[in-house]
Scaffold this motif. Structure first.
Motif, short mmCIF file in Angstrom:
data_model
loop_
_atom_site.label_atom_id
_atom_site.label_comp_id
_atom_site.label_asym_id
_atom_site.label_seq_id
_atom_site.Cartn_x
_atom_site.Cartn_y
_atom_site.Cartn_z
N SER A 2 0.79 -1.44 0.05
CA SER A 2 0.03 0.09 -0.09
C SER A 2 0.86 1.11 0.11
CB SER A 2 -0.76 -0.11 1.09
OG SER A 2 -0.23 0.16 2.19
N SER A 3 0.17 2.53 -0.24
CA SER A 3 0.98 3.77 -0.48
C SER A 3 1.08 4.35 0.95
CB SER A 3 0.23 4.63 -1.35
OG SER A 3 0.88 5.73 -1.36
N ALA A 4 2.36 4.78 1.21
CA ALA A 4 2.58 5.69 2.45
C ALA A 4 2.06 6.85 2.35
CB ALA A 4 3.84 5.65 3.05
N MET A 5 1.52 7.35 1.34
CA MET A 5 1.01 8.66 0.93
C MET A 5 -0.53 8.93 1.53
SD MET A 5 1.03 10.95 -2.28
CE MET A 5 -0.29 12.05 -2.63
N PRO A 6 -0.67 9.95 2.33
CA PRO A 6 -1.94 9.85 2.84
C PRO A 6 -3.17 10.15 1.71
CG PRO A 6 -0.43 11.81 3.73
CD PRO A 6 0.10 10.80 2.71
N ASP A 7 -4.32 10.10 2.08
CA ASP A 7 -5.14 10.11 1.12
C ASP A 7 -5.67 11.68 1.07
OD1 ASP A 7 -7.87 10.34 -0.23
OD2 ASP A 7 -8.58 8.60 0.73
N MET A 8 -5.62 12.39 0.18
CA MET A 8 -5.56 14.00 0.23
C MET A 8 -7.21 14.35 0.21
SD MET A 8 -2.98 15.21 0.73
CE MET A 8 -1.13 14.55 1.06
N LYS A 9 -7.94 13.27 -0.17
CA LYS A 9 -9.30 13.79 -0.51
C LYS A 9 -10.17 14.61 0.63
CE LYS A 9 -11.48 9.86 -1.69
NZ LYS A 9 -10.79 8.99 -2.00
N LYS A 10 -9.58 14.02 1.70
CA LYS A 10 -10.32 14.40 2.95
C LYS A 10 -9.48 15.90 3.45
CE LYS A 10 -10.67 9.70 4.60
NZ LYS A 10 -9.30 9.40 4.29
N LEU A 11 -8.27 16.06 3.08
CA LEU A 11 -7.62 17.25 3.41
C LEU A 11 -7.66 18.38 2.67
CD1 LEU A 11 -4.17 15.37 4.50
CD2 LEU A 11 -6.02 16.19 5.95
N LEU A 12 -7.98 18.16 1.21
CA LEU A 12 -7.93 19.31 0.45
C LEU A 12 -9.15 19.56 -0.19
CD1 LEU A 12 -4.75 18.15 -1.60
CD2 LEU A 12 -4.94 20.19 0.16
N SER A 13 -9.86 20.74 -0.52
CA SER A 13 -10.91 21.24 -1.18
C SER A 13 -10.63 20.96 -2.83
CB SER A 13 -11.17 22.74 -1.16
OG SER A 13 -10.15 23.51 -1.78
N LEU A 14 -11.84 20.69 -3.42
CA LEU A 14 -11.68 20.36 -4.86
C LEU A 14 -10.83 21.42 -5.73
CD1 LEU A 14 -15.26 19.08 -5.54
CD2 LEU A 14 -13.09 17.73 -5.61
N HIS A 15 -10.94 22.79 -5.21
CA HIS A 15 -10.17 23.81 -5.75
C HIS A 15 -8.76 23.75 -5.58
CE1 HIS A 15 -9.97 28.00 -7.05
NE2 HIS A 15 -8.98 28.09 -6.58
#
Ligand code: HEC
Length: 138
Positions: free
Chosen positions: A112-125
């Motif tokens: 698996s990736s050690a990269m955090p899932d950014m969906k929750k951290l960033l806005s669509l913009h």
């Protein structure tokens, strides 16, 4: 500074530069992204977007995390450095390079990736700005 770079450097929680470097500045936990959009890489915006939204979809070579249980009962966790038909070379979380024969492996967890899932951290913009910025890295 172009507006597209602001999220990369300035986002308090996303902190891309903590793990990635561009033009020799930034962290090394993730791949160097300096040449991410160069023609040899053949990355398109779809791939860039996917890398941010679903880090597990495609794991950059050498950066997947894995843990294996050996027949001896020993457990090794780390990132896969290389692999071939007979063996697996892992850089452990203690930064040791360990080669294991596939025959010795009793169980192996999914990479698996050690990269955090950014969906929750960033806005669509912000995500749109990032994809725009990443697509200039050639
Ligand atoms: C905690 C560390 C960490 C942070 C923070 C992080 N990443 Fe990652 N990133 C990784 C790791 C590890 C990989 C390699 C595994 C993979 O492909 O998912 C990766 C892979 C990538 C890739 C694919 C690279 C390739 O060569 O295929 C892109 C693009 C990317 N990250 C962009 C970003 C962006 C944009 C941000 C900020 C929003 C970010 N990353 C924040 C650790 C991180």
């Amino acid at each position: 500074m172009p507006v597209t770079k602001v999220v990369w450097l300035g986002h308090v929680t996303a902190q891309c530069y903590r793990c990635h470097s561009v033009s020799a500045s930034g962290g090394t936990a993730g791949p160097d992204l300096s040449k991410l959009a160069s023609p040899e890489r053949k990355t398109d915006r779809r791939f860039l977007l996917e890398s941010i939204m679903i880090p597990n979809a495609k794991i950059a070579k050498g950066f997947g995390t894995v843990s294996v249980v050996l027949e001896s009962g020993k457990i090794i966790a780390g990132t896969i450095k290389s692999e071939d038909a007979d063996s697996l070379t892992i850089v452990s979380t203690q930064n040791k390079t360990i080669s294991v024969n596939r025959g010795e492996i009793e169980a192996k967890t999914i990479t698996s990736s050690a990269m955090p899932d950014m969906k929750k951290l960033l806005s669509l913009h912000e995500i749109r700005d990032l994809v725009e910025y990443l697509s200039t890295l050639d």
